[in-house]
Write an enzyme that holds these catalytic residues in place. Sequence first.
Site, PDB file in Angstrom:
ATOM      1  CB  SER A 128      -6.623   2.126  -0.174  1.00 51.42           C
ATOM      2  OG  SER A 128      -5.469   2.831   0.218  1.00 51.42           O
ATOM      3  CG  HIS A 171      -1.466   8.600   4.821  1.00 46.43           C
ATOM      4  ND1 HIS A 171      -2.121   9.594   4.127  1.00 46.43           N
ATOM      5  CD2 HIS A 171      -1.917   7.429   4.297  1.00 46.43           C
ATOM      6  CE1 HIS A 171      -2.934   9.047   3.233  1.00 46.43           C
ATOM      7  NE2 HIS A 171      -2.817   7.735   3.306  1.00 46.43           N
ATOM      8  CG  ASP A 216      -2.137   0.880   1.059  1.00 45.15           C
ATOM      9  OD1 ASP A 216      -1.989   2.026   0.598  1.00 45.15           O
ATOM     10  OD2 ASP A 216      -3.249   0.416   1.368  1.00 45.15           O
ATOM     11  CG  HIS A 275      -3.260   8.115  -1.242  1.00 44.62           C
ATOM     12  ND1 HIS A 275      -4.432   7.415  -1.440  1.00 44.62           N
ATOM     13  CD2 HIS A 275      -2.835   7.768   0.008  1.00 44.62           C
ATOM     14  CE1 HIS A 275      -4.693   6.678  -0.370  1.00 44.62           C
ATOM     15  NE2 HIS A 275      -3.740   6.870   0.530  1.00 44.62           N
ATOM     16  CG  ASN A 305     -10.250   4.661   0.744  1.00 52.10           C
ATOM     17  OD1 ASN A 305     -10.211   3.640   0.060  1.00 52.10           O
ATOM     18  ND2 ASN A 305      -9.182   5.421   0.946  1.00 52.10           N
TER      19      ASN A 305
END
EC number: 3.1.4.-
Length: 438
Positions: free
Chosen positions: A69, A195, A32, A352, A90
Amino acid sequence: MTRTLLKIYTLFILLLCRQRDANRKLLVFLIDGFRHDYMDDLHNLPGFREIVENGVKVDYLTPDFPSLSYPNYYSLMTGRHCEVHQMTGNYMWDTDTQKEFLIGTNPDSRLPMWWDGSEPLWVTMQKLGKKVYMYYWPGCEVTILGVRPTFCEEYVYNPSEKNLTDSMENALNALKSSKADMAGIYYEKIDVEGHHFGPRSPEIQRAIRSLDQAFQILNQKIREKNMRDTINVVLFSDHGMTQLKWMEKIIELDNYINMSHIIKMMDRGPVVSLWPKQDKFEEIYQNLSTADNMNVYKKHEIPDRFHYKNGQFVSTLTLVAEPGWFITENKAKLPFWNNGTEAAGGWQHGWHGYDNEFVDMRGSFLAQGPDFKSNYRAGPIRTVDVYNVLCKTLGMNPLPNNGSWSRVECMMRSSAATAGASLISCCFLLLLTLTGVC
């Protein structure tokens, strides 16, 4: 009699070799948030370097929009755009049932309604009688189209390095013993560190080196278990990461609209979904359209290139921030990082989800094994292309998808070359046997 036995034995050896090719296994890693340039310094990353030298590396992997994601988890495993497989964010909301999908953490996120829009690879494999082991992979705990994988180590937040190396060992053992035909391992730490600290931080560099050490172990284990000719290993990420200047580049919605006129708001950040009250829709649209550093789209106006607007759970208004900007209701509602001993700081320094063509959103793809060329650099590919590669290594016909075989065919060894190499090795084995060497 001796000649007959020789023919039978020869046939047995050749059939054994053919069966060996048919029983090739697949190990996939979903890393990820691993940006396309995170492994540029291969000299200091021997684990990654060995995979690159023995296999394939693409220039970069373009994610689907939004570059988040869950949408890309599903695009990778279905080969379909988000508006086709319906996993469009998400955070999602269904207007009919009033149910919410909250990045897979709430019980309602396991409802089939979010997942049954398309059939992921592991479900297809199970339907065909193949066996799939998955470790921390988001969604493996969900019953999709009535099917679950053979084994699922359910997702936990930010699995540790030990979780990763243990999963590698367990996956290799399951593949070698034919308990599994494919194993998938999800690893989150790169995204978490990106992050929290940003994509160029010392923390992300340490996380990359730690991951590299795990892949050094993987490469050694594959050699020790004599699996180099029987296992394909594919690594990919879902998206990249860009630097975020917390609190400096914030778009506050309540500066433009009355939030009481919003029925539902889902997510914050680069992409925000709004469902305004019907009688206030046009007013809200016009007011938000005056905001700088953000595009506001009615559902039918969303650019076709996003392959997003036809999604079942797409909101009536979609807000898309310019790279580096962050959309929220109000600054005051944003969390801060505070360890109790220092001044409160930015909660996040990387993010992102932006326009999927933005360079920092690009992800990574590596592969090695008998079905892949060695030391080969391929051009850019897209998230939706990965599914066809996985199907090819498994000898499966892919379901209809949005990927392009022409973008990935170059990285694969030709069937003739693979078969030729296999035949040579088998003939050599037969020769050694007949001459009494083995």
